[in-house]
Design a protein around this motif. Structure first.
Motif, PDB file in Angstrom:
ATOM      1  N   CYS A 234       7.410  -9.167 -15.735  1.00  0.00           N
ATOM      2  CA  CYS A 234       7.774  -8.354 -14.570  1.00  0.00           C
ATOM      3  C   CYS A 234       6.638  -7.379 -14.319  1.00  0.00           C
ATOM      4  N   ASP A 235       6.072  -7.443 -13.127  1.00  0.00           N
ATOM      5  CA  ASP A 235       4.990  -6.535 -12.753  1.00  0.00           C
ATOM      6  C   ASP A 235       5.613  -5.237 -12.236  1.00  0.00           C
ATOM      7  N   VAL A 236       5.173  -4.126 -12.768  1.00  0.00           N
ATOM      8  CA  VAL A 236       5.703  -2.831 -12.307  1.00  0.00           C
ATOM      9  C   VAL A 236       4.559  -1.991 -11.747  1.00  0.00           C
ATOM     10  N   TYR A 237       4.821  -1.421 -10.577  1.00  0.00           N
ATOM     11  CA  TYR A 237       3.808  -0.594  -9.909  1.00  0.00           C
ATOM     12  C   TYR A 237       4.294   0.853  -9.824  1.00  0.00           C
ATOM     13  N   LEU A 239       2.584   5.242  -9.510  1.00  0.00           N
ATOM     14  CA  LEU A 239       1.456   6.157  -9.666  1.00  0.00           C
ATOM     15  C   LEU A 239       2.006   7.558  -9.856  1.00  0.00           C
ATOM     16  N   SER A 240       1.269   8.352 -10.632  1.00  0.00           N
ATOM     17  CA  SER A 240       1.816   9.640 -11.023  1.00  0.00           C
ATOM     18  C   SER A 240       2.030  10.561  -9.821  1.00  0.00           C
ATOM     19  N   GLU A 241       1.194  10.448  -8.793  1.00  0.00           N
ATOM     20  CA  GLU A 241       1.343  11.344  -7.640  1.00  0.00           C
ATOM     21  C   GLU A 241       2.685  11.126  -6.932  1.00  0.00           C
ATOM     22  N   ARG A 303      -4.933   4.366  -2.020  1.00  0.00           N
ATOM     23  CA  ARG A 303      -6.174   3.601  -2.246  1.00  0.00           C
ATOM     24  C   ARG A 303      -5.891   2.200  -2.791  1.00  0.00           C
ATOM     25  N   ASP A 304      -4.635   1.869  -3.018  1.00  0.00           N
ATOM     26  CA  ASP A 304      -4.302   0.539  -3.546  1.00  0.00           C
ATOM     27  C   ASP A 304      -4.219  -0.486  -2.413  1.00  0.00           C
ATOM     28  N   VAL A 305      -4.756  -1.663  -2.688  1.00  0.00           N
ATOM     29  CA  VAL A 305      -4.822  -2.695  -1.651  1.00  0.00           C
ATOM     30  C   VAL A 305      -3.720  -3.739  -1.862  1.00  0.00           C
ATOM     31  N   GLY A 327      -6.411  -4.671  -5.979  1.00  0.00           N
ATOM     32  CA  GLY A 327      -7.349  -3.704  -6.556  1.00  0.00           C
ATOM     33  C   GLY A 327      -7.223  -2.426  -5.754  1.00  0.00           C
ATOM     34  N   ARG A 328      -8.225  -1.588  -5.843  1.00  0.00           N
ATOM     35  CA  ARG A 328      -8.199  -0.330  -5.099  1.00  0.00           C
ATOM     36  C   ARG A 328      -9.395  -0.286  -4.161  1.00  0.00           C
ATOM     37  N   THR A 329      -9.246   0.463  -3.079  1.00  0.00           N
ATOM     38  CA  THR A 329     -10.386   0.527  -2.158  1.00  0.00           C
ATOM     39  C   THR A 329     -11.589   1.147  -2.879  1.00  0.00           C
ATOM     40  N   GLY A 424      -4.316   1.097 -23.514  1.00  0.00           N
ATOM     41  CA  GLY A 424      -3.745   1.666 -22.295  1.00  0.00           C
ATOM     42  C   GLY A 424      -4.325   0.912 -21.124  1.00  0.00           C
ATOM     43  N   LYS A 425      -4.964   1.632 -20.207  1.00  0.00           N
ATOM     44  CA  LYS A 425      -5.615   0.963 -19.094  1.00  0.00           C
ATOM     45  C   LYS A 425      -6.999   0.503 -19.547  1.00  0.00           C
ATOM     46  N   ALA A 426      -7.295  -0.771 -19.335  1.00  0.00           N
ATOM     47  CA  ALA A 426      -8.601  -1.288 -19.775  1.00  0.00           C
ATOM     48  C   ALA A 426      -9.704  -0.757 -18.862  1.00  0.00           C
TER      49      ALA A 426
HETATM   50  O1  DLL Z   1      -0.397   3.998 -13.916  1.00  0.00           O
HETATM   51  C1  DLL Z   1       1.896   4.657 -13.508  1.00  0.00           C
HETATM   52  C2  DLL Z   1       2.361   3.427 -14.179  1.00  0.00           C
HETATM   53  C3  DLL Z   1       2.644   3.453 -15.526  1.00  0.00           C
HETATM   54  C4  DLL Z   1       2.565   2.260 -13.444  1.00  0.00           C
HETATM   55  C5  DLL Z   1       3.117   2.298 -16.157  1.00  0.00           C
HETATM   56  C6  DLL Z   1       3.048   1.116 -14.054  1.00  0.00           C
HETATM   57  C7  DLL Z   1       3.332   1.143 -15.402  1.00  0.00           C
HETATM   58  P1  DLL Z   1      -1.466   6.488 -12.698  1.00  0.00           P
HETATM   59  O2  DLL Z   1      -2.083   6.688 -14.033  1.00  0.00           O
HETATM   60  O3  DLL Z   1      -1.369   7.634 -11.775  1.00  0.00           O
HETATM   61  O4  DLL Z   1      -0.001   5.969 -12.844  1.00  0.00           O
HETATM   62  O5  DLL Z   1      -2.271   5.315 -11.997  1.00  0.00           O
HETATM   63  C8  DLL Z   1      -1.864   4.781 -10.768  1.00  0.00           C
HETATM   64  O6  DLL Z   1      -2.704   2.574 -11.332  1.00  0.00           O
HETATM   65  O7  DLL Z   1      -2.691   3.737  -7.965  1.00  0.00           O
HETATM   66  C9  DLL Z   1      -2.928   1.628  -9.189  1.00  0.00           C
HETATM   67  O8  DLL Z   1      -4.291   1.669  -8.821  1.00  0.00           O
HETATM   68  C10 DLL Z   1      -2.813   1.324 -10.681  1.00  0.00           C
HETATM   69  N1  DLL Z   1      -1.610   0.519 -10.916  1.00  0.00           N
HETATM   70  C11 DLL Z   1      -0.367   0.957 -11.258  1.00  0.00           C
HETATM   71  N2  DLL Z   1       0.476  -0.083 -11.393  1.00  0.00           N
HETATM   72  C12 DLL Z   1      -0.240  -1.206 -11.094  1.00  0.00           C
HETATM   73  C13 DLL Z   1       0.070  -2.596 -11.038  1.00  0.00           C
HETATM   74  C14 DLL Z   1       0.375   4.813 -13.465  1.00  0.00           C
HETATM   75  N3  DLL Z   1       1.278  -3.082 -11.315  1.00  0.00           N
HETATM   76  C15 DLL Z   1      -2.751   3.638 -10.371  1.00  0.00           C
HETATM   77  N4  DLL Z   1      -0.925  -3.450 -10.681  1.00  0.00           N
HETATM   78  C16 DLL Z   1      -2.289   3.000  -9.087  1.00  0.00           C
HETATM   79  C17 DLL Z   1      -2.170  -2.999 -10.399  1.00  0.00           C
HETATM   80  C18 DLL Z   1      -1.569  -0.817 -10.792  1.00  0.00           C
HETATM   81  N5  DLL Z   1      -2.509  -1.706 -10.469  1.00  0.00           N
END
Ligand code: DLL
Length: 437
Positions: A234-237, A239-241, A303-305, A327-329, A424-426
Motif C-alpha cells: 500500500c503506497d501512502v502519501y 507531507l508534514s506541512e 512541488r509533487d508531480v 517525483g518533485r518539480t 529512512g528516506k534514501a
Molecule cells: O514524508 C510524510 C510521510 C511519512 C509520508 C511516512 C508517507 C509515509 P515529509 O518529510 O514532509 O513528510 O516529506 C514529504 O515526501 O512532498 C513527497 O515529495 C515525498 N513523499 C511522501 N510520500 C510519498 C510517496 C513525509 N508515497 C515529501 N511517494 C512529499 C513519493 C512521497 N513521494
C-alpha cells in the motif's frame, strides 16, 4: 470489497461529499484569514475575500502558499491557535535553509489517526492486526503518524522506529507482525537482512501487507519488495506541512491513492503558470486543508508531480485518487536540456536482474556541460571479476538509459553493499554542480 474504517465517509456519494467540502472550505479559508496575518495580507492583496467562496472552484482566486512562507513564519507565524490548544509539534528539517514547524490540535491528531487507519483497512487490517512501525519516530511525521493510525484502528502496535535492522526482523518474526510500515528503501533492507539471517519472510513470517511511503518508489522496486516480503503493497502519501502520512492511500485495486477528500481539497496546477489543470493531466499537486485547526493550509504548493484519477474505483470508495508520484518539480534533473526524474532511472535499473536495487546519481560539471554518473551495484551472486561480462552489462545498461532518458549517463558498477543503505528516506542524488561553479 467492504473493508472500510469509516464507510459513511469513504463511500459518501460524490455530490454530498462536494457539498461537505464546500462548507468546510468556507470555514477553513475564513479561519486562516481571521487568525493568521500572512493569509490576511495575501488575500487582501489579491482582492480575494473568504466571503467570495460560493463554489469549490472559487478557491482558484486565492494565492498559493509555499514552503518558503513557512520558513519565513518560523516558528509559530502560521499557527491559528494559541499554545493552550496546540497538542503536538512536528518539524521538517529540509536539506537547505530554515526548518519548518507545524502544529496540531487534539482534533487534528484524531483526524490524522483516522486517515491513516483507513489505509490499514485497505490492506485488510483490523483490531486483530499487529502493526510494526519502522518509520522514524520524532519530529519526522512517519513514526507517530502511522502509530496513531494503528491505535485508532485498535491494532497492536510495535513501535520499533527505524534502525537496528536485525532486531526489527527478529521482532517481526517472533511477534507475528501482519503489517509493516516504513519507507520502501527500508522495507527492501529489512527484506534483504531477513534473507541474510536465513529466513524467507514471504513464507516464514506472518506479514501480509506493507504501508510504504515518504519517498518515490518505481514499479519494479515495488514489485521486488512485494515479492521478497510476500505482501500487499500500500503506497501512502503525505507531507508534514499538510499533516503527515495518510493524506492519500492506496486500496487493493491500485491505480492511484485515494485522497482523504473529507479532509483535503486537491488541485493540480501547471508548475510554470500556476493555472489549474483538468483531471487526468500531470502537474503539481496543490493541497488545501478543510478541517485543520492549528495550521490551516490554503493552496499549499507541494512541488509533487502527479495527476488526479477521477474514474470510479471498484473498491466502492468515492474519494478521488492521485496517481503514484513521479517525483518533485525540484527533484527533476535538467541534463543538457532534457528533463529527467530519478524515478525514471530507478525504473531502468530495476529491470536488470544482475543489478541490485541500490543506486546513487552523482551530478557534476565538465566545462560547460552537466555530467550525470550513475553508481550501481551488482547482485551479491554476480561474478564481478569477469571483466568482459561486466563491460557488457555496463554497455547494455548505458544503452537502455540512453534510449529511455534521451541523455548519456556514465555508469559505474561497484561491488555489492558499497552504496549506503537507508533506514529512512534514501538519498539518491548527490549534486556536486554548485560547488564546482
Ligand atoms: O514524508 C510524510 C510521510 C511519512 C509520508 C511516512 C508517507 C509515509 P515529509 O518529510 O514532509 O513528510 O516529506 C514529504 O515526501 O512532498 C513527497 O515529495 C515525498 N513523499 C511522501 N510520500 C510519498 C510517496 C513525509 N508515497 C515529501 N511517494 C512529499 C513519493 C512521497 N513521494
Amino acid at each position: 470489497m467492504g473493508e472500510y474504517f469509516q464507510p459513511e465517509i469513504e463511500t459518501m456519494p460524490r455530490e454530498q461529499l462536494r457539498a461537505r467540502q464546500l462548507e468546510d472550505l468556507k470555514w477553513s479559508v475564513k479561519h486562516a484569514y481571521d487568525n493568521i496575518e500572512l493569509y490576511r495580507e495575501r488575500f487582501d492583496e489579491a482582492g480575494a475575500s473568504p466571503d467570495d467562496i460560493r463554489t469549490l472552484e472559487d478557491l482558484q482566486r486565492f494565492p498559493f502558499v509555499v514552503k518558503q512562507d513557512m520558513r519565513d513564519a518560523y516558528p509559530f507565524g502560521m499557527f491559528a491557535l494559541g499554545n493552550e490548544d496546540v497538542a503536538r509539534i512536528h518539524a521538517s528539517s529540509g536539506t537547505t535553509g530554515q526548518a519548518t514547524v507545524v502544529g496540531h490540535s487534539k482534533r487534528d491528531l484524531e483526524n490524522w489517526g483516522d486517515c491513516f487507519a483507513r489505509g490499514i483497512a485497505m490492506v485488510g487490517g483490523s483490531a486483530a492486526s499487529t502493526v510494526q512501525v519502522s518509520y522514524g519516530y520524532g519530529l519526522f511525521t512517519g513514526g507517530l503518524g502511522a502509530h496513531s493510525g494503528a491505535e485508532a484502528m485498535g491494532c497492536t502496535v510495535i513501535p520499533t522506529s527505524s534502525g537496528n535492522t536485525k532486531r526489527q526482523v527478529q521482532m517481526m518474526r517472533d511477534c507475528k507482525t501482519d503489517i509493516l510500515a516504513c519507507t520502501p528503501s527500508y522495507a527492501l533492507l529489512i527484506a534483504d537482512t531477513a534473507r541474510e539471517m536465513g529466513y524467507d519472510p514471504a513464507t516464514d513470517f506472518a506479514i501480509s501487507a506493507g504501508i510504504f511511503g515518504a519517498e518515490p518508489c518505481s514499479e519494479n522496486m515495488r514489485q521486488e519488495i512485494s515479492e521478497k516480503l510476500g505482501i500487499q503493497y500500500c503506497d501512502v502519501y503525505g507531507l508534514s506541512e499538510i499533516m503527515g502520512p495518510g493524506v492519500a492511500m492506496e486500496c487493493r485495486e491500485r491505480g492511484g491513492l485515494h485522497i482523504a477528500e473529507d479532509q483535503f481539497y486537491c488541485e493540480i496546477v501547471d508548475p510554470d503558470t500556476g493555472e489549474v489543470l483538468p483531471d487526468g493531466e500531470w502537474g503539481e499537486l496543490v493541497i488545501t486543508t478543510l478541517t485543520r485547526e492549528c495550521c490551516p493550509m490554503i493552496r499549499y504548493r507541494t512541488r509533487d508531480v502527479t495527476r488526479i484519477v477521477s474514474e470510479p474505483c471498484p473498491c466502492g470508495r468515492t474519494h478521488r485518487k492521485i496517481d503514484r508520484l513521479r517525483g518533485r518539480t525540484d527533484d527533476m534533473l535538467i541534463i543538457r536540456g532534457v528533463n529527467v526524474f530519478p524515478s525514471q532511472i530507478e525504473q531502468v535499473i530495476t529491470a536488470f536482474p544482475e543489478i541490485a536495487t541500490q543506486y546513487q546519481i552523482v551530478l557534476s560539471t565538465k566545462g560547460p556541460l552537466d555530467v550525470i554518473e550513475l553508481q550501481v551495484e551488482t547482485e551479491p551472486d554476480y561474478p564481478i571479476d569477469e571483466v568482459r561480462k561486466l563491460e557488457d552489462l555496463k554497455r547494455r545498461l548505458q544503452a537502455e538509459l540512453k534510449s529511455n532518458l534521451q541523455v548519456n549517463v556514465d555508469v559505474r558498477i561497484v561491488e555489492p553493499k558499497t552504496i549506503e543503505r537507508s533506514m529512512g528516506k534514501a538519498k539518491r542524488v548527490i549534486d556536486l554542480r554548485e560547488k564546482e561553479s
